[in-house]
Design a protein around this motif. Structure first.
Motif, PDB file in Angstrom:
ATOM      1  N   TYR A  11     -59.592 100.021  -2.851  1.00 12.73           N
ATOM      2  CA  TYR A  11     -60.519  98.976  -2.391  1.00 12.73           C
ATOM      3  C   TYR A  11     -59.894  98.177  -1.250  1.00 12.73           C
ATOM      4  CZ  TYR A  11     -63.353  99.645  -6.617  1.00 12.73           C
ATOM      5  OH  TYR A  11     -64.157 100.163  -7.582  1.00 12.73           O
ATOM      6  N   ASN A  12     -60.743  97.728  -0.330  1.00 11.71           N
ATOM      7  CA  ASN A  12     -60.339  96.785   0.703  1.00 11.71           C
ATOM      8  C   ASN A  12     -60.487  95.396   0.064  1.00 11.71           C
ATOM      9  OD1 ASN A  12     -59.783  95.509   3.045  1.00 11.71           O
ATOM     10  ND2 ASN A  12     -61.568  96.263   4.178  1.00 11.71           N
ATOM     11  N   CYS A  26     -64.132  92.891  -3.446  1.00 18.04           N
ATOM     12  CA  CYS A  26     -64.154  93.981  -2.480  1.00 18.04           C
ATOM     13  C   CYS A  26     -64.692  93.396  -1.166  1.00 18.04           C
ATOM     14  CB  CYS A  26     -65.078  95.071  -3.027  1.00 18.04           C
ATOM     15  SG  CYS A  26     -65.304  96.400  -1.885  1.00 18.04           S
ATOM     16  N   LYS A  27     -63.956  93.597  -0.082  1.00 19.11           N
ATOM     17  CA  LYS A  27     -64.269  92.890   1.165  1.00 19.11           C
ATOM     18  C   LYS A  27     -65.655  93.234   1.713  1.00 19.11           C
ATOM     19  CE  LYS A  27     -62.255  91.415   5.472  1.00 19.11           C
ATOM     20  NZ  LYS A  27     -61.185  91.537   6.426  1.00 19.11           N
ATOM     21  N   GLU A  28     -66.050  94.494   1.596  1.00 21.03           N
ATOM     22  CA  GLU A  28     -67.288  94.930   2.246  1.00 21.03           C
ATOM     23  C   GLU A  28     -68.523  94.140   1.775  1.00 21.03           C
ATOM     24  OE1 GLU A  28     -64.836  97.148   1.637  1.00 21.03           O
ATOM     25  OE2 GLU A  28     -64.509  97.231   3.810  1.00 21.03           O
ATOM     26  N   LYS A  29     -68.716  94.095   0.460  1.00 18.46           N
ATOM     27  CA  LYS A  29     -69.925  93.419  -0.027  1.00 18.46           C
ATOM     28  C   LYS A  29     -69.614  92.124  -0.761  1.00 18.46           C
ATOM     29  CE  LYS A  29     -72.664  97.574  -0.680  1.00 18.46           C
ATOM     30  NZ  LYS A  29     -73.000  98.586  -1.674  1.00 18.46           N
ATOM     31  N   THR A  77     -71.257  88.669  -6.781  1.00 19.43           N
ATOM     32  CA  THR A  77     -70.411  88.633  -5.576  1.00 19.43           C
ATOM     33  C   THR A  77     -69.764  87.249  -5.408  1.00 19.43           C
ATOM     34  OG1 THR A  77     -72.134  87.789  -4.112  1.00 19.43           O
ATOM     35  CG2 THR A  77     -72.022  90.206  -4.399  1.00 19.43           C
TER      36      THR A  77
END
Ligand SMILES: Cc1cc2nc3c(=O)[nH]c(=O)nc-3n(C[C@H](O)[C@H](O)[C@H](O)COP(=O)(O)OP(=O)(O)OC[C@H]3O[C@@H](n4cnc5c(N)ncnc54)[C@H](O)[C@@H]3O)c2cc1C
Length: 450
Positions: free
Chosen positions: A351-352, A381-384, A414
Motif C-alpha cells: 500500500y501507498n 491508503c493514500k489513493e482513496k 476514509t
C-alpha cells in the motif's frame, strides 16, 4: 438415537455463539451443543488465572447462557462423524443425529520441536481447568519462571506472573525469537513501549533468542539457547500460539486448507458438504484486506464467524468479510492495541501509506481521575484515503477505541469521513472534543494526503 435439527460440536467462544445466532434466527429449530469439558474456561481470561482472577474456577463461561437461549448441553467427546448418515458418535458410544452440523472444535497449543518438552514443570497453555490448576500449584512453589514466546499470550502470562509472585528473589523471563515482543501485532514503537513497561515491572525480556532445548534431569532446571547461553528455570511456559483442531473434520473427509483449518466458503459452509458448517479457530481464514490465507486466531473472529454460521444454517443471511484482526492487551496499567494493518505490514503488503497521529489524555481536563495518555496512529491508503489500520497505547479506553477502528475498517471508512466524525464527549469519560484522538489523527492524515 437422539436427534436435533442442529448439532454443534464445541462449547467455548464459537460454539455457543453459533447456537445463539441459530436460535435467534430459527426459534423453531432444536439445538444440541456437545462439548468435552465439564466446565469451560473464558479462553482470553486464562493468563489472569495466575494473578488478577486467582483461579481457573473464577474464569468460567456460565452454562446458564445455553439454557437461557434454549440450547441443550451434552457433555462428552465427539469421536467420529458419519456425514452420509448425518450422525456424530460420542466416546461413551452414544450417537446423535443432525440435520445441520456446526464444527467449532477450536485449536490446540502449538508444539515446538524442542527436546525436553516432556520434563516436569514444563507447561503449554491449555484450555483445561485441571491442567491450569496444576500449573497454578506449580507456580506457587517455584521461583524462576521462563516463558517461551513474547506474543500477547506470553506477555500477559509474564505480567500476571509478576503480580502473583511478589518476592524479591523470584524471576520471570520472556524469550522471544523475533527482534521484539508483540512484533506480529504492533509497529516497532509500540513494541518498544510494551517491552519498556515489562522491564519496569520486573520482567526480563530477551529478544532475538531461540530456545534450543530444555534442560533438567526429569524436572526442568533451565533452558539452553541457540547461542550457547544457559538460563536457569524451575518452570517453563510455552506460549507460542495455536493450530486449528481439525481431527474430527479430517477423519470425516472434509477438506483442510493450506493454513491447516477446515476449508469453508464465505457463508461458513464446509466445501463439499452443505449440511456441515465450521467456524472459529478450527476454520480456515482469509484476510479482510487481501483475501490471502490468514493465520489469525482471535475470539473476535471466532464469534463473528459463528454468528454468520448460525444465521446461515437454513438460508444465507450473512457473509464473512474475512479477518480484520482487532487485538488488545494490557501490561500493568498500560494498554496496547491494534486493529487491521500496522504501518509496517501495510507497507509490506504494497500500500501507498499515509499515517496520521495524535497523542493526549483520554479525559478532559487531563487532571480528571482515571485519565491516561493515549498515543494513536492511524494508517490510510493514500489513493482513496481508505482506513487500513490503527495502533495505540494508553489506558482502558484503548479497548473500545480499537473496536471502533475495526468497525470503521470493516465499513471502508476514509480519513475524510473520520475527520468530520461527531464524537460524543464528557470530561470524565472521553478525550476533549477539540483534540479527540481519532478525529485529530484523521485530520493529520488528510493534511498529509494533500
Ligand atoms: C491464553 C489465551 C489468551 C487469549 N486471549 C485473547 C484475547 O484477549 N482476545 C482475543 O480475541 N482472543 C484471545 N485468545 C484467542 C481466543 O481464545 C480463541 O480465538 C477462541 O477461544 C476461539 O474459540 P473457539 O470456540 O473457536 O475455539 P476453542 O476456544 O479452542 O474451543 C473449542 C471447543 O471445542 C471443544 N471440542 C473440540 N473437539 C471436541 C470434540 N471432539 N468433542 C467435543 N468437544 C470438542 C473444546 O472442548 C472447546 O469447548 C486467547 C487464547 C488463549 C489461549
Amino acid at each position: 438415537m437422539k436427534k436435533a435439527d442442529v448439532v454443534i460440536v464445541g462449547g467455548s467462544a464459537a460454539g455457543p455463539t453459533a447456537g445463539i445466532s441459530c436460535r435467534r434466527r430459527y426459534p423453531d429449530k432444536s439445538v444440541i451443543l456437545i462439548r468435552k469439558e465439564e466446565k469451560v474456561l473464558v479462553p482470553c481470561g486464562i493468563p489472569y488465572v495466575f494473578g488478577t482472577v486467582g483461579s481457573p474456577e473464577k474464569n468460567l463461561i456460565p452454562d446458564a447462557l445455553l439454557d437461557k437461549n434454549g440450547i441443550e448441553l451434552l457433555k462428552g467427546e465427539v469421536v467420529s462423524l458419519e456425514r452420509d448418515k448425518k450422525i456424530v458418535s460420542l466416546a461413551d458410544g452414544d450417537e446423535i443425529g443432525y440435520d445441520k452440523l456446526v464444527l467449532a472444535t477450536g485449536s490446540q497449543p502449538l508444539e515446538l520441536p524442542i527436546p525436553g518438552l516432556d520434563k516436569e514443570n514444563v507447561f503449554s497453555v491449555k484450555k483445561d481447568v485441571a491442567y491450569l490448576s496444576q500449573m497454578l500449584d506449580t507456580m506457587n512453589q517455584v521461583k524462576n519462571v521462563t516463558i517461551i514466546g513474547g506474543g500477547f499470550i506470553g506477555v500477559e502470562f509474564a505480567d500476571e506472573c509478576r503480580k502473583h509472585r511478589d518476592c524479591e528473589d523470584c524471576s520471570v523471563t520472556i524469550i522471544e525469537i523475533l527482534p521484539r515482543c508483540l512484533k506480529l501485532a504492533l509497529d516497532d514503537e509500540f513494541c518498544q513501549e510494551a517491552e519498556d513497561v515489562l522491564v519496569e515491572r520486573g520482567v526480563k525480556v530477551l529478544t532475538n533468542k531461540k530456545v534450543e532445548s530444555i534442560m533438567g534431569d526429569g524436572k526442568v532446571s533451565g533452558v539452553r539457547l541457540s547461542d550457547g547461553q544457559e538460563l536457569s528455570a524451575d518452570m517453563v511456559i510455552i506460549g507460542v500460539g495455536a493450530r486449528p483442531d481439525t481431527r474430527l473434520a479430517e477423519a470425516a473427509g472434509l477438506e483442510i486448507g493450506l493454513a491447516g483449518g477446515i476449508r469453508v466458503d464465505r457463508h461458513m459452509r464446509t466445501l463439499g458438504d452443505e449440511n456441515v458448517f465450521a467456524c472459529g479457530d478450527c476454520a480456515e481464514k482469509v484476510s479482510f484486506f487481501s483475501g490471502k490465507l490468514s493465520r489469525l486466531m482471535l475470539a473476535s473472529i471466532a464469534t463473528g464467524e459463528a454468528r454468520v454460521a448460525g444465521a446461515n444454517l437454513y438460508g444465507i443471511c450473512y457473509s464473512n468479510p474475512g479477518a480484520v484482526g482487532v487485538f488488545c492487551t494490557v501490561i500493568g496499567e498500560r494498554a496496547f492495541g491494534c486493529a487491521g494493518l500496522g504501518e509496517a505490514v501495510a507497507r509490506r503488503e504494497g500500500y501507498n501509506v499515509v499515517v496520521g497521529q495524535s497523542a493526549g489524555p483520554d479525559r478532559h481536563p487531563g487532571s480528571m481521575p482515571g485519565a491516561a495518555n493515549v498515543k494513536l496512529k492511524l494508517v490510510f491508503c493514500k489513493e482513496k484515503g481508505l482506513l487500513l489500520g490503527g495502533s495505540a497505547s494508553g489506558g482502558t479506553s484503548i479497548g473500545e477505541l480499537m473496536n471502533l477502528i475495526g468497525a470503521c475498517i470493516q465499513h471502508s471508512v476514509t480519513a475524510y469521513d473520520m475527520a468530520v466524525f461527531q464524537m460524543g464527549t464528557h470530561p470524565a469519560l472521553t478525550a476533549s472534543p477539540i483534540a479527540y484522538h481519532l478525529v485529530n489523527a484523521a485530520e493529520m492524515a488528510v493534511k498529509a494526503m494533500k
